[in-house]
Design an enzyme around this catalytic site. Structure first.
Site, PDB file in Angstrom:
ATOM      1  N   LYS A 140       0.870  -1.170   0.000  1.00 21.34           N
ATOM      2  CA  LYS A 140       0.000   0.000   0.000  1.00 21.34           C
ATOM      3  C   LYS A 140       0.903   1.214   0.000  1.00 21.34           C
ATOM      4  CE  LYS A 140      -4.156  -1.797   2.199  1.00 21.34           C
ATOM      5  NZ  LYS A 140      -5.008  -1.648   3.387  1.00 21.34           N
ATOM      6  N   HIS A 143       2.405   6.386   3.115  1.00 18.17           N
ATOM      7  CA  HIS A 143       1.896   7.756   3.062  1.00 18.17           C
ATOM      8  C   HIS A 143       2.560   8.636   4.108  1.00 18.17           C
ATOM      9  CE1 HIS A 143      -0.585   7.155   6.614  1.00 18.17           C
ATOM     10  NE2 HIS A 143      -0.952   5.998   6.097  1.00 18.17           N
ATOM     11  N   HIS A 146       2.986   7.614   7.711  1.00 20.62           N
ATOM     12  CA  HIS A 146       4.104   6.730   8.027  1.00 20.62           C
ATOM     13  C   HIS A 146       5.405   7.521   8.116  1.00 20.62           C
ATOM     14  CE1 HIS A 146       1.430   3.476   6.207  1.00 20.62           C
ATOM     15  NE2 HIS A 146       1.472   3.259   7.500  1.00 20.62           N
TER      16      HIS A 146
END
Length: 580
Positions: A140, A143, A146
């Protein structure tokens, strides 16, 4: 040991007058922040915090009277040259030559431990900590949340390690769950071995998006994903080996990117480790009578006050499999058994507040008293972080963007020297800019991201800190290092020199504050002030063209400033540059 000899000396005189042990007084004596008003005392004692009659009952005039009385009983000595009173405070001014001599000696002697060896940390126990941070989901987007978690977790780990704690840094990867069904089935259809090896994160992300789109249009495609995940949970060999390769390639790539950030982990853990263990957790919950079945067949733990299920946490799907929180319970229990730590800190954004409240509450219900020592350090959201190409997808895009914008700024600045490695320098400055922007406010606040603001060279930015460090470094290159042995401290009596020395006195208190509330903003604002004071002093206290002993004394002062600036920057996760 920043301001210790002074605090201790003031405390021992106070202890005789107040009849209290000096240890109890040290924390009540604080270094006075530098202000535009000059001259300012060096230390102040807040009288309300040390006098017996419950200070909340004291009216202002009474407190002031007590303050006056206390001040009258105190005497100047070889350390303290002046005693005065303010609103509820007794103020102490240190003998000026002693101030300069002691502060500079301490900075040079303690080096990277300046401020940490201070009295302020006296009796602080050394602790064992586990810090879980960064924790991206494989396949994933990595982003901005994180990124924040990575920077904040790294800061907390750096600070605690510097203070002597034993820290284990854990990256808890999202490496299990239905997304791997989509990913595995997707890879069997759209995957490429070449791409997986050369650019795993990008490729897995593209496969995931492509397959997701197909699944939305066709139920049978969705079924392929469910079949893949079912095989994975049943430990089918072929499926498992594909999953292992996704995980290993991704971690390799993460390690490379973390290296650019100057971040490392002691352990790469993940949800996958706790599949079986989460089943054990469900058995334990059941045995303790905490697991209740709903009409839909799911398993819940009742967290309501009245025991009426008005607040509950779902820990099991109707088919008996575990959920994210069940795996987190298993992970917490496992870590506590493994590390037997004094505290466990989870660094994630505030949208997970409820999750952690429930996690800690369930652990308590299970009878784990250590749940009290678990802490969720939460932070706000960043809006509007985009690169020139549009939306941010991978952390690497952000780092490349910061570096390339910085290179451009450096190329257009007239003052830029010919650098040996402009790329590496631009990377370090760009990262400093990102970190300072992220750490300036309270961690819980959301903020609007703007490249222009982040990369301003004027104002309170990471670039300004790097510039100050590089400038002070080149001063040392030009004039050699200051020798402390025969420095004439009488030469450091100008207001600008005194302000810098007073500010250096406060470093230990700032570290203490950040170590207590885990907020980096105290250190950031300290370093920005230090840099502003240094800029003023650099103009008004020239080294070049001054008499030798004056030049020598000033050089020592600037060297001490650079040393403390570098220490603080490193704690924040910034690598100081020596030229730019």
């Amino acid at each position: 040991m920043a301001a210790c000899p002074f605090r201790r000396s003031i405390a021992s005189q106070l202890s005789r007058v107040l009849n209290l042990p000096p240890e109890n007084l040290i924390k009540s004596i604080s270094a006075v922040p530098v202000s535009k008003k000059w001259p300012v005392a060096d230390f102040q004692l807040f009288v309300g915090s040390v006098i017996d009659n419950k200070s909340s009952d004291l009216s202002k005039p009474d407190l002031q009277l007590q303050t006056q009385r206390l001040a009258e009983k105190l005497k100047c000595d070889t350390v303290v040259s002046e005693i005065s009173t303010g609103p509820g405070t007794v103020n102490f001014t240190i003998n000026r030559e002693l101030l300069a001599k002691t502060v500079l000696q301490q900075v040079f002697k303690d080096g990277s431990e300046y401020g940490i060896k201070s009295e302020v940390f006296y009796m602080r126990p050394r602790r064992k900590l586990v810090i879980e941070f960064s924790s991206p989901n494989i396949a994933k987007k990595f982003h901005v949340g994180h990124l924040r978690s990575t920077l904040i977790g790294n800061f907390v780990a750096n600070l605690k390690e510097a203070l002597g704690d034993e820290v284990t840094r854990i990256n808890y990867l999202g490496d299990w769950g239905m997304q791997f069904g989509l990913l595995g089935a997707g890879f069997q259809q759209f995957g490429s071995e070449e791409e997986l090896k050369s650019n795993p994160l990008q490729h897995l992300f593209e496969v995931y998006v492509q397959f997701n789109k197909a699944a939305a249009e066709d139920e049978s495609v969705k079924k392929l994903a469910q079949d893949f995940f079912r095989k994975l949970e049943a430990h089918d060999e072929q499926t498992l080996s594909l999953w292992h390769r996704f995980r290993d390639f991704s971690i390799e790539e993460y390690v490379r990117i973390y290296k650019r950030l100057g971040v490392h982990f002691d352990e790469y853990s993940g949800e996958s480790f706790y599949q079986e263990k989460s089943q054990e957790v469900l058995k334990m919950l059941d045995a303790k009578g905490l697991l209740q079945k709903t009409t839909k067949g799911t398993g819940v733990v009742d967290l309501s006050e009245k025991g009426d299920l008005s607040l509950c946490s779902t820990v099991m799907r109707s088919n008996g499999t575990s959920l994210y929180i069940t795996r987190d319970l298993a992970a917490a229990i496992d870590r506590m058994n493994k590390y037997n730590c004094d505290a466990m800190i989870y660094v994630t954004d505030k949208s997970q507040n409820t999750h952690f409240e429930q996690l800690f509450q369930i652990l308590k219900l299970m009878g784990y008293e250590w749940a009290e020592r678990c802490q969720h350090l939460s932070f706000g959201l960043v809006q509007g972080m985009k690169t020139r190409k549009g939306e941010v997808v991978f952390l690497e895009d952000v780092l490349n963007e910061a570096r390339s914008r910085m290179l451009q700024n450096m190329a257009s600045a007239k003052t830029t020297k010919e650098l040996e490695n402009p790329l590496e320098t631009a990377e370090k400055i760009g990262l400093a800019a990102l970190i300072i922007q992220d750490f300036k406010g309270l961690l819980l606040s959301d903020y609007q991201f703007s490249w222009d603001r982040v990369l301003q060279s004027r104002g309170d930015t990471g670039i300004f800190l790097q510039y100050t460090h590089a400038r002070l470094h080149s001063l040392e290159q030009m004039h050699g290092n200051g020798q402390l042995t025969d420095i004439k401290t009488a030469c450091l009596q100008e207001p600008q020199a005194i302000s810098l020395l007073q500010h250096l006195l406060r470093y230990d208190e700032v570290l203490y504050k950040s170590s207590e509330d885990l907020q980096p903003k105290h250190i950031v604002s300290y370093l920005l002030t230090l840099s502003h004071l240094a800029a003023v002093a650099h103009k008004t206290l020239p080294v070049k063209g001054s008499a030798p002993e004056l030049a020598q004394a000033r050089l020592c002062l600037f060297q001490a400033v650079r040393s403390v600036l570098a220490n603080g920057m490193k704690l924040l996760g910034i690598t100081p540059v020596t030229q730019m």
